[in-house]
Design a protein around this motif. Structure first.
Motif, PDB file in Angstrom:
ATOM      1  N   LEU A 236     -11.783  -1.488  21.751  1.00  0.00           N
ATOM      2  CA  LEU A 236     -12.238  -2.325  22.604  1.00  0.00           C
ATOM      3  C   LEU A 236     -13.201  -1.660  22.812  1.00  0.00           C
ATOM      4  O   LEU A 236     -13.965  -0.403  22.395  1.00  0.00           O
ATOM      5  N   ALA A 237     -13.793  -2.743  23.436  1.00  0.00           N
ATOM      6  CA  ALA A 237     -15.561  -2.552  23.742  1.00  0.00           C
ATOM      7  C   ALA A 237     -16.365  -4.052  25.393  1.00  0.00           C
ATOM      8  O   ALA A 237     -15.248  -4.653  24.983  1.00  0.00           O
ATOM      9  N   PHE A 238     -17.221  -3.436  25.865  1.00  0.00           N
ATOM     10  CA  PHE A 238     -18.025  -3.867  26.988  1.00  0.00           C
ATOM     11  C   PHE A 238     -19.185  -4.783  26.101  1.00  0.00           C
ATOM     12  O   PHE A 238     -20.075  -3.806  25.615  1.00  0.00           O
ATOM     13  N   ALA A 239     -19.364  -5.928  25.743  1.00  0.00           N
ATOM     14  CA  ALA A 239     -20.283  -6.701  25.602  1.00  0.00           C
ATOM     15  C   ALA A 239     -20.985  -7.016  26.862  1.00  0.00           C
ATOM     16  O   ALA A 239     -20.840  -7.544  27.968  1.00  0.00           O
ATOM     17  N   MET A 240     -22.330  -6.449  26.743  1.00  0.00           N
ATOM     18  CA  MET A 240     -23.487  -6.927  27.784  1.00  0.00           C
ATOM     19  C   MET A 240     -24.472  -7.607  27.781  1.00  0.00           C
ATOM     20  O   MET A 240     -24.875  -7.422  26.610  1.00  0.00           O
ATOM     21  N   ILE A 241     -24.241  -9.407  28.039  1.00  0.00           N
ATOM     22  CA  ILE A 241     -24.783  -9.782  27.632  1.00  0.00           C
ATOM     23  C   ILE A 241     -26.059 -10.517  28.632  1.00  0.00           C
ATOM     24  O   ILE A 241     -26.029 -10.765  29.959  1.00  0.00           O
ATOM     25  N   ARG A 242     -27.166 -10.857  28.375  1.00  0.00           N
ATOM     26  CA  ARG A 242     -28.582 -11.119  28.648  1.00  0.00           C
ATOM     27  C   ARG A 242     -28.198 -12.512  28.575  1.00  0.00           C
ATOM     28  O   ARG A 242     -28.104 -13.254  27.588  1.00  0.00           O
ATOM     29  N   VAL A 243     -28.951 -13.580  29.925  1.00  0.00           N
ATOM     30  CA  VAL A 243     -28.390 -14.337  29.620  1.00  0.00           C
ATOM     31  C   VAL A 243     -29.790 -15.945  29.572  1.00  0.00           C
ATOM     32  O   VAL A 243     -30.882 -14.816  30.594  1.00  0.00           O
ATOM     33  N   ALA A 244     -30.202 -16.446  28.841  1.00  0.00           N
ATOM     34  CA  ALA A 244     -31.884 -17.071  28.751  1.00  0.00           C
ATOM     35  C   ALA A 244     -31.890 -18.890  28.616  1.00  0.00           C
ATOM     36  O   ALA A 244     -31.084 -18.798  27.528  1.00  0.00           O
ATOM     37  N   ASP A 245     -32.325 -19.981  29.577  1.00  0.00           N
ATOM     38  CA  ASP A 245     -32.379 -20.953  29.031  1.00  0.00           C
ATOM     39  C   ASP A 245     -31.464 -21.724  29.183  1.00  0.00           C
ATOM     40  O   ASP A 245     -30.894 -22.951  28.341  1.00  0.00           O
ATOM     41  N   ALA A 246     -30.493 -21.114  30.276  1.00  0.00           N
ATOM     42  CA  ALA A 246     -29.124 -21.671  30.451  1.00  0.00           C
ATOM     43  C   ALA A 246     -28.310 -21.224  31.668  1.00  0.00           C
ATOM     44  O   ALA A 246     -28.867 -20.286  31.809  1.00  0.00           O
ATOM     45  N   PRO A 247     -27.774 -22.101  32.136  1.00  0.00           N
ATOM     46  CA  PRO A 247     -26.710 -21.784  33.890  1.00  0.00           C
ATOM     47  C   PRO A 247     -26.333 -20.511  32.846  1.00  0.00           C
ATOM     48  O   PRO A 247     -25.077 -20.468  32.732  1.00  0.00           O
ATOM     49  N   ILE A 248     -26.051 -19.206  34.110  1.00  0.00           N
ATOM     50  CA  ILE A 248     -24.881 -18.234  33.494  1.00  0.00           C
ATOM     51  C   ILE A 248     -23.747 -18.471  33.609  1.00  0.00           C
ATOM     52  O   ILE A 248     -22.821 -18.237  32.689  1.00  0.00           O
TER      53      ILE A 248
ATOM     54  N   GLY B  49     -27.337  -7.496  38.664  1.00  0.00           N
ATOM     55  CA  GLY B  49     -27.533  -5.396  37.594  1.00  0.00           C
ATOM     56  C   GLY B  49     -28.436  -6.412  36.112  1.00  0.00           C
ATOM     57  O   GLY B  49     -28.897  -6.647  36.359  1.00  0.00           O
ATOM     58  N   GLY B  50     -28.433  -4.970  35.620  1.00  0.00           N
ATOM     59  CA  GLY B  50     -29.117  -5.197  34.032  1.00  0.00           C
ATOM     60  C   GLY B  50     -28.775  -6.168  33.288  1.00  0.00           C
ATOM     61  O   GLY B  50     -29.514  -6.723  31.992  1.00  0.00           O
ATOM     62  N   TYR B  51     -27.891  -7.165  32.984  1.00  0.00           N
ATOM     63  CA  TYR B  51     -26.641  -7.870  32.560  1.00  0.00           C
ATOM     64  C   TYR B  51     -26.405  -9.093  32.881  1.00  0.00           C
ATOM     65  O   TYR B  51     -25.910  -8.552  34.706  1.00  0.00           O
ATOM     66  N   ASP B  52     -26.165 -10.414  33.002  1.00  0.00           N
ATOM     67  CA  ASP B  52     -26.004 -11.798  33.641  1.00  0.00           C
ATOM     68  C   ASP B  52     -23.939 -10.968  33.449  1.00  0.00           C
ATOM     69  O   ASP B  52     -23.503 -12.127  34.874  1.00  0.00           O
ATOM     70  N   VAL B  53     -24.545 -11.580  31.653  1.00  0.00           N
ATOM     71  CA  VAL B  53     -22.681 -11.408  31.913  1.00  0.00           C
ATOM     72  C   VAL B  53     -21.569 -10.554  31.144  1.00  0.00           C
ATOM     73  O   VAL B  53     -22.016  -9.320  30.551  1.00  0.00           O
ATOM     74  N   MET B  54     -20.888  -9.361  31.086  1.00  0.00           N
ATOM     75  CA  MET B  54     -19.961  -8.461  31.169  1.00  0.00           C
ATOM     76  C   MET B  54     -18.534  -9.079  29.941  1.00  0.00           C
ATOM     77  O   MET B  54     -17.199  -9.618  31.310  1.00  0.00           O
ATOM     78  N   ALA B  55     -18.196  -9.051  29.012  1.00  0.00           N
ATOM     79  CA  ALA B  55     -16.995  -9.029  28.437  1.00  0.00           C
ATOM     80  C   ALA B  55     -16.356  -8.169  27.916  1.00  0.00           C
ATOM     81  O   ALA B  55     -16.566  -7.511  27.156  1.00  0.00           O
ATOM     82  N   SER B  56     -14.768  -8.449  28.262  1.00  0.00           N
ATOM     83  CA  SER B  56     -14.438  -6.965  27.647  1.00  0.00           C
ATOM     84  C   SER B  56     -13.504  -7.613  26.157  1.00  0.00           C
ATOM     85  O   SER B  56     -12.984  -8.573  25.708  1.00  0.00           O
TER      86      SER B  56
END
Length: 317
Positions: free
Chosen positions: A69-81, A102-109
């Motif tokens: 199990l992991a958390f992916a912290m994702i930053r988004v650019a040039d597209a709607p979040i 916060g520091g990231y736009d999307v969080m995925a488990s």
């Protein structure tokens, strides 16, 4: 239910008992609560219709052959979040996806078969999604607390079950039964059997085996908003040197902390904090978590929206 009916003591008592045994009969509930079967059945139907409660088969994270199990912290650019988050949510291995500030736009488990599979997801699959500019991973080394009582039932569905990671860990019939239980876990074994073309005894035995193996637990899930929970935040925690165990023991006992994991990455711990509003969540983060000698630094990611709901998963073993 929130707009048409205030939860009363009987509603809450029904939900509390169904959290323990989601398939307790209406007759048994009525006897225990001093009312009649018809009233109980009517209350359950209203609670479900107005998305205050659902009875589902909650699955253990690691009971289907998945090891990581992991958390992916994702930053988004040039597209709607939100569009990027929807693309991430389309991945079967992403069991929960939220848009956060916060520091990231999307969080995925992410639930992966093994470390190699996780590496493929974080270094190849996610970066190839249009709009994903950066992926930071936090590997979960221990699930300390994973409260399965709450969900945003007015939000998106929990998603389908990822394929079993190991052949033979669960067969097609087990998975077909689970999919139907996640629509309505109080439906009869006879009805499930008829739909799947097998016997009632087979369905009963399969469900009992999965429960005894602690692969699933049939229970009520309650809507957070119906119970006055209007905000949440994910908190990344860096602990003071040598005090991680102490921090874990203390934070696991905090009622507002609904999830707590040990992680390997930039954070030592990742927690989920629930509260009636953003101010209440902030007070817990600042006064209970950050302002304690076991904690060196916190990073907070507030929720803006849920694109895939992971409430059908928990830690049962």
């Amino acid at each position: 239910m929130r707009d048409h009916h205030q939860l009363d003591e009987l509603d809450r008592a029904i939900i509390e008992r169904l959290r323990v045994d989601g398939r307790e009969s209406s007759r048994s509930l009525a006897t225990a609560l001093g009312t009649n079967k018809t009233t109980v059945a009517h209350r359950i139907r209203l609670l479900e219709e107005h998305r205050v409660m659902r009875v589902v088969a909650v699955r253990d994270l690691f009971a289907f052959g998945h090891q990581v199990l992991a958390f992916a912290m994702i930053r988004v650019a040039d597209a709607p979040i939100t569009e990027v988050a929807l693309r991430v949510a389309a991945l079967p291995d992403a069991i929960g996806v939220t848009v956060r500030t916060g520091g990231y736009d999307v969080m995925a488990s992410l639930l992966a078969r093994d470390l190699a599979h996780l590496g493929e997801l974080t270094s190849t699959v996610l970066p190839r999604i249009d709009g994903v500019a950066e992926v930071h991973g936090e590997l979960v080394t221990e699930v300390v607390k994973y409260d399965s009582h709450w969900a945003l039932l007015s939000g998106p569905p929990p998603g389908d079950l990822p394929d079993p990671a190991e052949p033979g860990s669960r067969d097609d019939l087990d998975l077909a039964i689970l999919r139907r239980l996640n629509v309505d876990a109080r439906r009869s074994n006879r009805g499930i059997a008829a739909e799947l073309g097998t016997s009632e005894a087979t369905v009963r035995a399969r469900i009992r085996r999965m429960q005894e193996d602690r692969a699933i637990r049939i229970q009520a899930i309650s809507d957070v908003r119906a119970f006055g929970i209007g905000a949440n935040a994910v908190v990344g925690i860096q602990t003071a040197d040598g005090r991680t165990d102490e921090a874990v023991a203390r934070l696991a006992a905090v009622p507002e902390v609904s999830m707590l994991t040990r992680t390997f990455g930039r954070q030592d711990l990742i927690a989920m904090v629930l509260g009636p509003d953003a101010g209440a969540v902030a007070r817990v983060v600042l006064a209970t978590i950050a302002d304690h000698p076991t904690v060196r630094r916190v990073e907070t990611f507030s929720s803006w929206g849920s694109l895939k709901n992971g409430y059908a998963w928990t830690r049962l073993r």
